[in-house]
Structures are given as C-alpha cells and as structure tokens.
Design an enzyme around this catalytic site. Structure first.
Site, PDB file in Angstrom:
ATOM      1  N   HIS A 137      -6.881  -4.000   8.736  1.00  0.00           N
ATOM      2  CA  HIS A 137      -7.522  -4.710   7.634  1.00  0.00           C
ATOM      3  C   HIS A 137      -6.441  -5.165   6.681  1.00  0.00           C
ATOM      4  O   HIS A 137      -5.438  -4.490   6.569  1.00  0.00           O
ATOM      5  CB  HIS A 137      -8.544  -3.814   6.937  1.00  0.00           C
ATOM      6  CG  HIS A 137      -7.921  -2.677   6.175  1.00  0.00           C
ATOM      7  ND1 HIS A 137      -8.502  -1.446   6.064  1.00  0.00           N
ATOM      8  CD2 HIS A 137      -6.761  -2.558   5.492  1.00  0.00           C
ATOM      9  CE1 HIS A 137      -7.726  -0.645   5.345  1.00  0.00           C
ATOM     10  NE2 HIS A 137      -6.669  -1.298   5.006  1.00  0.00           N
ATOM     11  N   LYS A 545      -9.377  -2.252  -8.129  1.00  0.00           N
ATOM     12  CA  LYS A 545     -10.720  -2.837  -8.210  1.00  0.00           C
ATOM     13  C   LYS A 545     -11.561  -2.100  -9.260  1.00  0.00           C
ATOM     14  O   LYS A 545     -12.408  -2.675  -9.931  1.00  0.00           O
ATOM     15  CB  LYS A 545     -11.379  -2.749  -6.837  1.00  0.00           C
ATOM     16  CG  LYS A 545     -12.736  -3.391  -6.753  1.00  0.00           C
ATOM     17  CD  LYS A 545     -13.104  -3.566  -5.303  1.00  0.00           C
ATOM     18  CE  LYS A 545     -14.512  -3.221  -5.005  1.00  0.00           C
ATOM     19  NZ  LYS A 545     -14.956  -1.899  -5.075  1.00  0.00           N
TER      20      LYS A 545
END
Length: 878
Positions: A137, A545
């Site tokens: 990823h 985040k």
C-alpha cells in the site's frame, strides 16, 4: 547547474518527440496538434499568462467525450517518460546522484577530519544495520507491465550516453526506444482488476529479481572498496548490513483478503523464487570455478582426493539440491502434498557453508581475485536474502487478538476476556504463558474470524526459521496487547521469542508509548524472554490524519526520544521501526534528512523502515538506483551515530509544544469541527471515485460509512494530492508557526532552523508541499465541482495556505520556495507543464461523470488515467 539539467531536459524532449510520433501514427495529426497546443498553453499558463490560462481551460472544457481519453493518456505518458528521464539523470554521469557512493567516501573523510580514529569508524561500520520492509500500500499505481518497459527505456538512455557509439549502434538504440514508447502507448495503463495480495507479493519478488539481486552486492562491493581505501578495512564476508522484509502477503490489518492460506502461499512463493535465483547463481559458478588447486579440507568436502575440480563439484552438488528444493516448492505451491525430499534446502547454513569453504580455499591458494568475484556476490546474497528471499512480517490489529481470546475464555467459562481490566488480562496471560498444558481444547469450533487468528499463528509455527521477521500489532495500546500475541504464538507451537512489535500510531498512543513499554519491561517474565532486545513501530500516517502533520511529527519525535531513553536506562537494545510513506502526511522525506532529523541515539539499534509502493520503484527500481539509495542510507546511519543531532534545548521544546497544540487545534477545528468539511472534501476531491481504481488489495475504508476518521490514511492523502490543495501535509503547521512569530519567538525559531535537523527538516518538507500545491487549480476544482454554499470554506483554506507560505519563508529566510533544493524545484517545474492539463481535465471529467445519470466508459477510463497521471506528476500517491 544549468548544464546539469540540460542533459535531462534534452532526454525529456527526445522522449516527448518519440511519444508525439507514436500518437500521430496511432491517432492522426489532428489529435497530436491538439495535445501539442494544450502543452504550449500549459507552459504559458505556468509562466503567468492569464489569457493563455483561460484559453487552456476552455480548450479542455470543450473536448468531446471521444477526445478525452487520448489527451489524458498523452499527458500521463509524458509524465511517465519524464520520471524515467529524471530517474536516469539521478544515476547518470551528468546527475548529482552520480556522486552518492562518492558522497559516502566524502563523509568518511569528514569523519576522519573530526578526529574519529579508524577503529571508531570500523566499529560504526560494523553496527550498520539496514532493514527495508517492502509494502504494497498505497501500492504502485503504474502497472508492472508498463514498469518493465520504462526500465528498458532507462537502459536505452544509459546506452545513448556513451560517446563512442557507432552510427549503426545509435540507430539501433533509437529504434528500440521508439518501439518501447509505442508499446507503452498501446498498453492499457490502468489495471482492469484489483490485484490480489499474491499479485502484490509477486510484484515485490520482481523488484528483488530485477534490481536488488544485482544492486545489493554491487553496493557492498563499492562500499568495501571505499572502506579499504579510506580506513584500511574490509567488510567481513559474513557481514549482513542489509536485509529485506516484506508486508505483501503478511499484512492483514484491515485487509480481509490476506488470510492464513494467503500468507502460507506467499511464503512458499518467496522460497521458490529464492531457489530459482540461487540456481542461476550456482549455474554461473559451475562454469566459472574450474580451478583444480584447493586445500585438503575442501577436497575432502568435495568427495575426496580423486576429485579433479573440487570447487565445481561442490557447486554441482548445490545445483542438484537447489533443483530438488525448487521442484518440491513448486509441488507445494500447486497444492500437492508430498514428503520433504532428501537434499531439500531449508536452512541458509546448508547453502552458505560449502560456498564459504570454497571462498576460504581460493583465498588460501592465492586466488583471491577469483574468490572476490561472482562467488563473493553469491555469499553476500545468501546473507542478505537467504533461502527465504525476503522475510515476512505479520501485521494484525490488536482488537482481533482480544476478540479471539474473548471467544476462547467464554467457551472455557472463564469469563469475557475483552471486559477484564488490564491487570486481570495480564494475570491470565502470564499464568497461561507459564503453564505446561495447552489452553485450546481439541474439539473447539471457533468463529471464522477467530479461527483465522489462530491459523495465522500456526503458519508462523510451521514456517522455516528466519521466514518470519516479526509480528506487528497495530493500534497497540496496553502491555496485554503484546502478551496476548505471545500467548497465541505459544498455543500454536511457534517460537515465542519471535519479535513482537507494538505499533503506536494515534496521537494519544504515541504519547502513551513510554508508559506502555515501561509497564511491559517491569514484568520479569517478559524481560527474561526478550533477551534485552525490543522492536517498537512508530506510525506516521494515522497520527498525521488524527492531529495534523506538525503535532504528529512532534509526537513521533517525543515518543522515539522517550523510548530511546527508557531502553538505555533498562539496558535494552531498541530497534525503532518507522512506518513511513512517500508523502509528507505519511512521514516521507528524503532518506538522509529524515534519518538525521530523528532523536539522538535512534539508529543505534539499526534502521528498520517501510518502503512503499511507488517509492520502491523510485529508490530501488534499477540496480544503479539501488546502489545510490543504499549509499544514502548507510551514510545517514554512520553520520547519525557518530555525529548525532543535538538534544533539543528547553526553549526549543517549549516552542514545539506550543506549535503542536496550536496546529492540532486548528487542524481538528477544520477536519472535525467544521460541519461542512466532509461534504466539501467529498465534492472538491475525487475521493469517491478513487475507490473504483483497482489499486491495492486493501479496501480504502476501514468501515464502509462514516467520516474522515473511517478513511484509511492513504486515500485521505491521495485525494488531496489529486486536487493540488495537499491539505493533510500542511494544515495547521504554518498557522502555528505564525502564532509563535507573533508571540515573539522568531529568534528561537531561527535558532531551531539553524541548529536542529528535526525542525529544519519539518520546514524543508513544508516548502516541498507548498511547491507542489497549487492555489489556482484547487480553486478551479471548487468552481467546477463544489456547491456555491461551500465555496467560502475552500476560499478560507486557500487563503490559509497562502498565508502559511509567507510564514515559512519568514523562517527559512528564502525569497522563494525550495531555494536550497534547486534540483527538486527544477523537477517540480518540469512536470507541472504536463500535470496541470491533467488536473484541469480531471475536474472536467468529475463534473461530467457526476452530472450524467448514466456512466460513460470513456469518461470513467479517462478519469482513471488522470488519477494515475497526477500521481506520477506529484511523484507520490499516498
């Protein structure tokens, strides 16, 4: 300087011309003229010509649905070829990275100038430990098929650089380049189906085969020559300063597609590929090692005094064993169960010992030059890759372990493990870890999810030793999270000394990391077990985040610093494992800067860091690039360990604490507090459309509904990169800096920027993000895609970005962004001309696809191409 880039620019224009010829041949003059006119308008628009910019917008808005795809593809291919030219430039005789291995020699000279003795340097070299963990990823957005073609383009550019080419040779190379560019154009750049975890694992093996297999021994050879020259030291043959591990096929966190069976399959494939590659090596040795003179010990090993060519005989014996091993693994991969055959190679020592005996014999018989050729390369590969090729990490989220144990304790009528206090959990776990009897009843039928957890541990138990590198627990919060995995491993019959690494990734978890590890080290059973070695993983993406980039990077620094000091005090060797991505919002920074910006002492236990998706290709896509990247890493580790960065002053810490608080408050104020934020995000970026891209094997969301917090960190960053606002990588940071300037802290900030690599790197990273962000494009997305009532929010964010750039320049004292890194500025400028039309086109496509009730495959395909192209233009996905 300009001459340095002129070679790259001429390669870019040559490749661009070849692409133009291909487009003309495939689609006719009209489309090529349109593409060329858009490129020229884009160039003028970049130079600040407002009239031409409006013309560019109108041209792209007026493309017919049939023209969309060819235009999008043209600019996407331009960017792919530009990236190839740039990657080649970094290793070409003209490029500055051609001096990377030389930079290592210069570093050693600099260290000697600082009065480090040869002995101290030798010790520091012996301590170099680089473990690179390949992860899929956010996954490489370019298809593997295309990557192979682009790698060959690179080879052609390298061949063209030879001054002594005959005309016919140059003609042949140019013909091949034309073919490769045409092949790329006629190949679909977007995968039609999402890759499986096994596809991803194979992609990782391809990187090893195509680049690392050659690159690692070549780097060690160069490094050894420099050490020999500068400090009269040879790297021991058995030294293994570099290791590779993979998450592909082992990382099941949030990816239901990675099952125990998949992990078993990935491990078998990895061993098969290793046997195959070593077989090629041994085949070369069979033909090379024809020498007759040897030591009596070697002759004995080869089969006695009658053997005429002992080295060749030993190589042939290994060849037979590797063939047996490869065939057996092939049967296992096909699902056939058979007994392990005689001669099967499982342990690295069975491959190492006979070859090392050959090496010693050649040395003793005066054939050092032969020993240090292909044979030495193979020995180094055994140390680096071994019969596993790459080791596998297993990663799973802590709640899965809790739920599995909870199901078990309820079945055994001991109560609900999940509802127990931390103290009760630890008591239960330690009792069971010390117990001689098994905990799991033979006939128990657990749920599928629980069965999967136990089965994964069984796969670990049945794998050859050294196949599994570590077990990483994501969302680790308490000591019992680590003990729970130890118990699961014990019950499966696995070695419980396998390193288990808690991953601290949210702001809160980073702040609690020291206390969790202190409590863990206070457990006598645990301290006895770990043999004074501990791995801890620091998460970069989720913390950014959660709290914004400034607060996250400070929390990461504080957590690392606290863990280093705790381990020093406790007498434990700490390996920090960095879960970085290629983007700033995921901790990305050039390797050298990133490593020197960590707390002092952070690399004493070695470097372990994730290398992700597209960054693997940029850093390790070619053997030459691999040499350069490894030289960067080795140099940074030497420098950080011998010339550690300073301990931060109290005044610096106070300013960072304030920056962290102010930036986090502002970031969360927007992302969580602003009611319109999520609708604005969904409208202004291609977030919804990204889910359709068959990128990785992992779902984009942890849960299918909900706000930003349910999104994985990667799509969150990827989406904002697409619309050029780059929001996660800067929001809150510049405003916090301005807040401190207004509070009279300019002098302290100047001191930090001048004397503290951690802070200096933060500023440099912000500058890079600002250089890639684009206000007019972000505004254009708003105008085309966002409802008018949300426009004020977009305008506010863009104003914030504009103000932040001024604040950062006030600290860096530069007149413009990236003044210190002209090479990066040049690279961004070069690509912007091709990326801008893709951005405008993407906004147009999103607008068309959202307003049409029925989907049009032409629009969807072109949209996917713009997503891939912008990712190539920004040089990072997520």
């Amino acid at each position: 300087m300009n001459q340095q880039y002129s070679a790259m620019r001429s390669n870019v224009s040559m490749l661009g011309k070849l692409l133009g010829d291909t487009i003309k041949e495939a689609l006719g003059e009209e489309i090529l003229d349109k593409v060329e006119s858009i490129r020229k308008l884009s160039k003028s628009s970049r130079a600040g010509n407002e009239v031409q910019r409006q013309k560019l917008l109108l041209t792209l808005q007026n493309l017919s649905n049939d023209e969309l795809l060819p235009v999008a593809r043209a600019f996407n291919q331009f960017l792919n070829l530009t990236n190839v030219a740039e990657q080649y430039h970094s290793i070409s005789p003209h490029g500055e990275a051609a001096s990377n291995p030389v930079a290592l020699a210069k570093l050693i000279e600099r260290l000697k100038d600082k009065n480090f003795t040869n002995q101290q340097l030798k010790q520091a070299v012996e301590q170099i430990s680089i473990e690179l963990v390949l992860t899929a990823h956010p996954t490489e957005i370019a298809r593997r098929t295309l990557i192979h073609k682009l790698v060959e383009v690179n080879t052609c550019l390298s061949q063209l650089d030879h001054d002594d080419l005959a005309d016919y040779e140059r003609t042949n190379i140019m013909r091949r380049l034309r073919q490769l560019v045409a092949q790329s154009w006629h190949t679909d750049e977007i995968r039609k189906i999402r890759p499986t975890p096994i596809d991803e694992a194979k992609w990782g093996f391809a990187v090893v085969e195509n680049s690392l297999w050659e690159g690692v021994p070549a780097f060690l050879r160069e490094f050894n020559e420099q050490l020999e020259e500068s400090i009269d030291y040879n790297l021991p043959v058995e030294a293994s300063p570099i290791r590779f591990t993979s998450w592909m096929g082992g990382d099941r966190d949030g990816n239901p597609n990675v099952t125990a069976e998949i992990t078993r399959h990935a491990l078998l494939l990895s061993r098969w590929k290793a046997a195959d590659l070593f077989l090629n090596d041994i085949q070369v040795l069979v033909s090379e090692l024809s020498m007759t003179e040897s030591t009596p010990e070697l002759r004995e090993l080869a089969g006695g005094a009658d053997v005429a060519e002992p080295y060749r005989e030993i190589a042939k014996q290994l060849r037979t064993r590797l063939q047996v091993t490869r065939d057996y693994l092939e049967q296992r991969i096909k699902g056939q169960q058979s007994l392990p055959p005689e001669g099967l190679l499982i342990d690295n020592s069975a491959l190492w010992e006979p070859l090392y005996a050959c090496y010693q014999s050649l040395h003793q018989c005066g054939m050092r030059i032969i020993a240090n050729g292909q044979l030495l390369d193979t020995l180094r590969r055994i140390r680096c890759f071994g019969l596993q090729l790459v080791r596998l990490d297993i990663r799973q989220e802590s709640t899965n372990h809790t739920e599995a144990l909870s199901e078990l304790t309820q079945y055994l009528e001991l109560g609900d493990y999940a509802s127990w206090s931390e103290e009760q959990k630890q008591t239960f776990l330690l009792t069971e870890l010390n117990s001689k009897r098994p905990l799991i009843p033979t006939h128990w039928q657990p749920s599928e999810a629980t069965k999967e957890v136990f089965e994964t541990c069984r796969v670990i138990a049945e794998s050859p030793k050294d196949s599994i590198a570590s077990y990483v627990i994501s969302m680790a919060k308490v000591p019992s999270d680590v003990l729970a995995v130890k118990l699961l491993l014990k019950e499966a019959g696995a070695d419980i000394r396998l390193p288990v690494a808690p991953l601290f990734e949210t702001l809160e978890d980073l702040n609690n990391a020291e206390s969790v590890m202190t409590r863990l080290f206070d457990i006598p059973w645990y301290r006895d077990l770990i043999d004074n070695k501990q791995m801890v993983m620091i998460g970069y993406s989720d913390s950014a985040k959660d709290a914004g980039v400034m607060a996250a990077s400070w929390a990461q620094y504080r957590a690392q610093d606290a863990l280093i000091k705790l381990c020093e005090k406790s007498g434990v060797t700490l390996t920090l494992f960095h879960g970085r991505g290629g983007t700033i919002g995921r901790g990305g920074a050039p390797a050298h800067a990133a490593l020197l910006s960590q707390p002092p002492g952070s690399l004493k236990g070695g470097l372990r860091v994730t290398e992700q998706g597209e960054m693997i290709r940029f850093k390790f896509g070619l053997p030459q690039v691999t040499i350069s990247s490894l030289a960067h890493y080795a140099g940074a580790i030497l420098e950080a360990n011998l010339l550690p960065p300073p301990e931060p002053k109290t005044a610096w810490i106070e300013v960072m604490d304030a920056l962290s608080d102010v930036s986090c408050e502002m970031y969360r104020g927007y992302v969580r507090g602003e009611k319109d934020f999520v609708p604005y995000f969904r409208a202004a970026t291609p977030e919804g459309e990204l889910g359709k891209l068959p990128l990785g094997s992992r779902p984009a969301k942890r849960r299918p509904t909900g706000g930003v917090e349910t999104l994985r960190a990667i799509p969150w960053i990827f989406a904002w990169t697409q619309n050029r606002l780059m929001l996660p990588a800067w929001l809150g940071a510049g405003a916090a800096l301005q807040h401190e300037i207004d509070n009279g802290k300019q002098a302290v900030l100047d001191d930090m920027c001048e004397n503290w690599p951690f802070f200096n790197t933060r500023i440099a990273m912000l500058e890079m993000v600002y250089a890639k962000a684009d206000l007019w494009l972000a505004e254009y997305y708003d105008q085309r895609l966002v409802e008018e009532n949300l426009w004020p929010l977009g305008a506010k964010l863009r104003q914030q970005l504009s103000d932040d750039i001024k604040s950062v320049l006030a600290i860096s004292k530069d007149e413009h962004l990236m003044a210190d890194l002209p090479w990066v500025a040049e690279s961004i400028a070069l690509r912007n001309v091709y990326t801008d039309p893709l951005n405008v086109l993407q906004a147009e496509l999103l607008q068309r696809s959202r307003t049409h009730s029925e989907s049009d495959p032409r629009i969807e395909q072109a949209l996917m191409v713009t997503i891939a192209g912008i990712a190539a233009g920004m040089r990072n996905t997520g």
